[in-house]
Design a protein around this motif. Structure first.
Motif, PDB file in Angstrom:
ATOM      1  N   ASP A 122     -34.839  19.636   8.541  1.00 10.69           N
ATOM      2  CA  ASP A 122     -34.741  20.932   7.657  1.00 10.69           C
ATOM      3  C   ASP A 122     -33.531  21.682   7.393  1.00 10.69           C
ATOM      4  O   ASP A 122     -32.615  21.300   7.831  1.00 10.69           O
ATOM      5  CB  ASP A 122     -35.570  21.638   8.626  1.00 10.69           C
ATOM      6  N   ALA A 123     -33.565  22.229   6.058  1.00  6.97           N
ATOM      7  CA  ALA A 123     -32.356  22.821   5.667  1.00  6.97           C
ATOM      8  C   ALA A 123     -31.747  23.861   6.768  1.00  6.97           C
ATOM      9  O   ALA A 123     -30.701  24.005   6.982  1.00  6.97           O
ATOM     10  CB  ALA A 123     -32.735  23.709   4.445  1.00  6.97           C
ATOM     11  N   ASN A 155     -35.685  25.412   0.531  1.00  3.12           N
ATOM     12  CA  ASN A 155     -37.037  25.148   0.975  1.00  3.12           C
ATOM     13  C   ASN A 155     -37.182  25.582   2.678  1.00  3.12           C
ATOM     14  O   ASN A 155     -36.498  24.789   3.284  1.00  3.12           O
ATOM     15  CB  ASN A 155     -37.573  23.713   0.780  1.00  3.12           C
ATOM     16  N   GLY A 156     -37.756  26.590   2.903  1.00  4.94           N
ATOM     17  CA  GLY A 156     -37.695  27.212   4.373  1.00  4.94           C
ATOM     18  C   GLY A 156     -36.379  27.669   4.941  1.00  4.94           C
ATOM     19  O   GLY A 156     -36.324  27.816   5.950  1.00  4.94           O
ATOM     20  N   GLU A 177     -30.556  33.763   7.342  1.00  6.61           N
ATOM     21  CA  GLU A 177     -29.528  33.661   8.414  1.00  6.61           C
ATOM     22  C   GLU A 177     -28.969  32.061   8.440  1.00  6.61           C
ATOM     23  O   GLU A 177     -27.781  31.948   8.452  1.00  6.61           O
ATOM     24  CB  GLU A 177     -30.096  33.894   9.801  1.00  6.61           C
ATOM     25  N   GLY A 178     -29.978  31.274   7.987  1.00  8.65           N
ATOM     26  CA  GLY A 178     -29.515  29.875   7.782  1.00  8.65           C
ATOM     27  C   GLY A 178     -28.485  29.878   6.588  1.00  8.65           C
ATOM     28  O   GLY A 178     -27.640  28.868   6.693  1.00  8.65           O
ATOM     29  N   ARG A 179     -28.915  30.526   5.532  1.00  7.67           N
ATOM     30  CA  ARG A 179     -28.121  30.367   4.176  1.00  7.67           C
ATOM     31  C   ARG A 179     -26.552  31.059   4.609  1.00  7.67           C
ATOM     32  O   ARG A 179     -25.534  30.425   4.092  1.00  7.67           O
ATOM     33  CB  ARG A 179     -28.654  31.049   3.085  1.00  7.67           C
ATOM     34  N   LYS A 228     -15.754  22.514   1.556  1.00  9.07           N
ATOM     35  CA  LYS A 228     -14.970  22.477   0.530  1.00  9.07           C
ATOM     36  C   LYS A 228     -16.030  23.122  -0.623  1.00  9.07           C
ATOM     37  O   LYS A 228     -15.513  23.930  -1.461  1.00  9.07           O
ATOM     38  CB  LYS A 228     -14.535  21.186   0.063  1.00  9.07           C
ATOM     39  N   ARG A 229     -17.040  22.513  -0.498  1.00  9.92           N
ATOM     40  CA  ARG A 229     -18.252  23.098  -1.477  1.00  9.92           C
ATOM     41  C   ARG A 229     -19.517  22.788  -0.883  1.00  9.92           C
ATOM     42  O   ARG A 229     -19.952  21.939  -0.033  1.00  9.92           O
ATOM     43  CB  ARG A 229     -18.144  22.173  -2.773  1.00  9.92           C
ATOM     44  N   LEU A 230     -20.339  23.991  -1.430  1.00 12.60           N
ATOM     45  CA  LEU A 230     -21.705  24.028  -1.039  1.00 12.60           C
ATOM     46  C   LEU A 230     -22.669  23.839  -2.021  1.00 12.60           C
ATOM     47  O   LEU A 230     -22.396  24.880  -2.913  1.00 12.60           O
ATOM     48  CB  LEU A 230     -21.981  25.028  -0.121  1.00 12.60           C
ATOM     49  N   ILE A 231     -23.645  23.370  -2.222  1.00 11.72           N
ATOM     50  CA  ILE A 231     -24.945  23.539  -3.263  1.00 11.72           C
ATOM     51  C   ILE A 231     -26.315  23.723  -2.515  1.00 11.72           C
ATOM     52  O   ILE A 231     -26.404  22.753  -1.703  1.00 11.72           O
ATOM     53  CB  ILE A 231     -24.581  22.508  -4.246  1.00 11.72           C
ATOM     54  N   ILE A 232     -26.887  24.668  -3.026  1.00 11.18           N
ATOM     55  CA  ILE A 232     -28.389  24.725  -2.469  1.00 11.18           C
ATOM     56  C   ILE A 232     -29.274  24.562  -3.759  1.00 11.18           C
ATOM     57  O   ILE A 232     -29.349  25.660  -4.559  1.00 11.18           O
ATOM     58  CB  ILE A 232     -28.534  26.017  -1.740  1.00 11.18           C
TER      59      ILE A 232
END
Length: 219
Positions: free
Chosen positions: A70-71, A143-144, A148-150, A159-163
Motif C-alpha cells: 500500500d502507498a 490511492n488510500g 500523514e502518509g503523504r 531526490k525526487r518524488l512522484i505521486i
C-alpha cells in the motif's frame, strides 16, 4: 482460405506490429535517459520499478521489485528505510493470494511475481543491500494515501518524488494520470503499454529534467 489460417496470420501480424511499436518506444525512452548518472534507487509501491529498470536496461537497485504494498505503507518505508530494509520478513498464511505474503514489522509486502517464500526473501535481502538513500527516487499513487502518509513521503530523504493521481493538482509531487488511473501500472492497451508508459516520461524524470510528461505521438 481456411479461417484458422486467417486468424493465425492476423495474430502474427499484430505481434509483429506490437514488437515494432515496443522497439520504437524503448529506443525513444532510452534516448531520454542520462546514462552518465549513477543508477537510481527506485522505491515504489507497485511493479513499476521493475518495469522501468527493465526498459532502461539498468540493474535493480531496490528491493521493491516484482511486488506491491500500500502507498501508506510505502511512506513508512521511505521514512525509515534502515529499519524496514534490514528487518526480518515474517511470512503469513494467506488463502486470498497465490503468492507469498510477508510482513516486516507493521508493513505487509505482497510478493506478486515470486513463487516461493525463499525466493522472495532472497531477492528482497539481496536488493536491499544495493539501496542508496543518497540517490533515491520514489514513485507511488494517492490511492488510500492519508495526509500523514503523504507528508512522510515528502519529508523523506529523496531526490525526487512522484505521486500519481486522478485529480487536478498544483502540488509539485502530483502527476495526474489522464487515462487508466485506477491501475496505471498493469492494465495494457492494444499495443501492450501500461497507462504510465503513455503519459510519464520516467527516463526524463530520473534524469532530473523538468519536463517529464510524455508528449502525444512522440513515438
Amino acid at each position: 482460405m481456411n479461417i484458422s489460417i486467417i486468424k493465425r496470420n492476423v495474430k502474427n501480424l499484430i505481434l509483429k506490429l506490437t514488437a515494432k511499436k515496443k522497439e520504437k518506444y524503448l529506443e525513444f525512452i532510452r534516448s531520454c535517459y542520462d546514462y552518465s548518472k549513477a543508477t537510481p534507487t527506485i522505491l515504489c509501491s507497485t511493479c513499476i520499478g521493475g518495469m522501468i529498470y527493465h526498459n532502461l536496461g539498468l540493474q535493480f537497485m531496490s528491493p521493491t521489485i516484482n511486488l506491491w504494498c500500500d502507498a501508506e505503507d510505502l511512506s513508512k518505508i521511505a521514512e525509515n528505510p534502515d529499519k524496514y530494509l534490514s528487518g526480518p520478513i515474517e511470512f503469513e498464511e494467506n488463502d486470498e493470494f497465490d503468492y507469498p505474503v510477508g510482513r516486516i514489522y507493521d508493513v505487509p509486502i505482497y510478493f506478486t511475481h515470486y513463487k516461493t517464500r525463499e525466493e522472495a526473501a532472497q531477492k528482497w535481502q539481496e536488493r536491499s543491500k544495493r539501496f542508496n538513500a543518497d540517490n533515491l527516487y520514489i514513485i507511488t499513487d494517492d490511492n488510500g494515501l492519508t495526509d500523514e502518509g503523504r507528508q512522510r513521503l515528502i519529508d523523506s530523504k529523496h531526490k525526487r518524488l512522484i505521486i500519481f493521481t486522478d485529480k487536478e493538482t498544483k502540488d509539485e509531487y502530483g502527476f495526474k494520470v489522464e487515462k487508466g488511473y485506477s491501475n496505471p501500472y498493469s492494465v495494457r492497451d492494444i499495443w501492450g503499454f501500461a497507462p504510465f508508459e503513455r503519459e510519464f516520461n520516467y527516463a526524463a524524470w530520473l534524469s532530473d529534467k523538468d519536463n517529464y510528461r510524455m508528449a502525444r505521438n512522440k513515438w
